[in-house]
Design a protein around this motif. Sequence first.
Motif, PDB file in Angstrom:
ATOM      1  N   GLU A  80      37.992 -89.192 -41.417  1.00 18.28           N
ATOM      2  CA  GLU A  80      38.076 -87.742 -41.293  1.00 18.28           C
ATOM      3  C   GLU A  80      36.784 -87.180 -40.706  1.00 18.28           C
ATOM      4  N   PHE A  81      36.926 -86.278 -39.741  1.00 14.72           N
ATOM      5  CA  PHE A  81      35.808 -85.539 -39.161  1.00 14.72           C
ATOM      6  C   PHE A  81      36.048 -84.061 -39.445  1.00 14.72           C
ATOM      7  N   ASN A 100      28.289 -77.311 -41.890  1.00 14.94           N
ATOM      8  CA  ASN A 100      28.360 -78.684 -42.385  1.00 14.94           C
ATOM      9  C   ASN A 100      29.210 -79.522 -41.434  1.00 14.94           C
ATOM     10  N   ILE A 101      28.590 -80.516 -40.806  1.00 12.84           N
ATOM     11  CA  ILE A 101      29.299 -81.480 -39.960  1.00 12.84           C
ATOM     12  C   ILE A 101      29.406 -82.773 -40.759  1.00 12.84           C
ATOM     13  N   SER A 102      30.614 -83.165 -41.105  1.00 12.56           N
ATOM     14  CA  SER A 102      30.772 -84.319 -41.998  1.00 12.56           C
ATOM     15  C   SER A 102      31.708 -85.364 -41.404  1.00 12.56           C
ATOM     16  N   ASP A 126      27.051 -86.095 -44.481  1.00 10.02           N
ATOM     17  CA  ASP A 126      27.056 -84.731 -43.970  1.00 10.02           C
ATOM     18  C   ASP A 126      25.746 -84.430 -43.245  1.00 10.02           C
ATOM     19  N   ILE A 127      25.839 -83.662 -42.176  1.00 10.80           N
ATOM     20  CA  ILE A 127      24.679 -83.053 -41.531  1.00 10.80           C
ATOM     21  C   ILE A 127      24.765 -81.556 -41.809  1.00 10.80           C
ATOM     22  N   ALA A 142      20.305 -84.145 -44.082  1.00 15.24           N
ATOM     23  CA  ALA A 142      21.480 -84.997 -44.236  1.00 15.24           C
ATOM     24  C   ALA A 142      21.806 -85.140 -45.715  1.00 15.24           C
ATOM     25  N   GLY A 143      23.086 -85.247 -46.020  1.00 10.76           N
ATOM     26  CA  GLY A 143      23.514 -85.401 -47.408  1.00 10.76           C
ATOM     27  C   GLY A 143      24.773 -86.242 -47.500  1.00 10.76           C
ATOM     28  N   ILE A 144      25.388 -86.233 -48.661  1.00  8.32           N
ATOM     29  CA  ILE A 144      26.637 -86.951 -48.897  1.00  8.32           C
ATOM     30  C   ILE A 144      27.619 -86.023 -49.600  1.00  8.32           C
ATOM     31  N   HIS A 145      28.904 -86.374 -49.524  1.00 13.00           N
ATOM     32  CA  HIS A 145      29.917 -85.585 -50.235  1.00 13.00           C
ATOM     33  C   HIS A 145      30.928 -86.487 -50.915  1.00 13.00           C
ATOM     34  N   VAL A 146      31.544 -85.944 -51.937  1.00 16.51           N
ATOM     35  CA  VAL A 146      32.727 -86.536 -52.560  1.00 16.51           C
ATOM     36  C   VAL A 146      33.785 -85.448 -52.621  1.00 16.51           C
ATOM     37  N   LYS A 147      35.046 -85.843 -52.556  1.00 20.07           N
ATOM     38  CA  LYS A 147      36.119 -84.860 -52.542  1.00 20.07           C
ATOM     39  C   LYS A 147      37.380 -85.415 -53.189  1.00 20.07           C
ATOM     40  N   ALA A 148      38.241 -84.514 -53.601  1.00 18.67           N
ATOM     41  CA  ALA A 148      39.568 -84.859 -54.106  1.00 18.67           C
ATOM     42  C   ALA A 148      40.506 -83.753 -53.672  1.00 18.67           C
TER      43      ALA A 148
END
Length: 200
Positions: A80-81, A100-102, A126-127, A142-148
Amino acid sequence: MAACLVLVCSLVTVNAMAADTNSAESIKGRLGITGEIGFLVPADNDAVSTGIVVGRGHTDTGFIGGGGLIFGILDNFAAEFQITHTGFGTDTNTDFDTTNISLGAQYRYLNLPVKKLVPYVGAGVDILINGANNGLDVDTVAGIHVKAGVDYFVMRQLALTSELKGVIAPNADIKAGGGKVGEFDPDSFSMTFGVRYFFN
């Protein structure tokens, strides 16, 4: 978003009679586009006025909107972009915004009793392109994500979607006149609603 809703209504009207109601199938090889809107709860941040930190400001909940692409790699896995944008204020005079560009991956659960329903979980990188008012500059981090989330298929190619997403990233420097005057915490939690259309 309004244009997307008009398109969705048109597609449903034209194709409802021909829709395949058992749409929770493999996503392998399928390409889709997503549009979404919702709410974002950001972390509290330094409030800056005329280049001086005036305290830790309470940050308001903001609106978030955006879209992206999804592509099925395996039956249950998809890449996914996504690009989203949000703006929010504080209880002082400092307003922030983040684009947020992920890039991430989803695991999708198939073969549930409710055939049209497809829950998923995901994670990625993520940027975060940050900004502020009052002539302030905020570093990109820069970072990270989690999702549901969950997709509900109203037809084979069209799904309504809802998603919870958390983003964690290091603090970004807030600068005025080239010097650091505070820190911006880009951590956030969001809930969005939208539509997802698959081209194949």
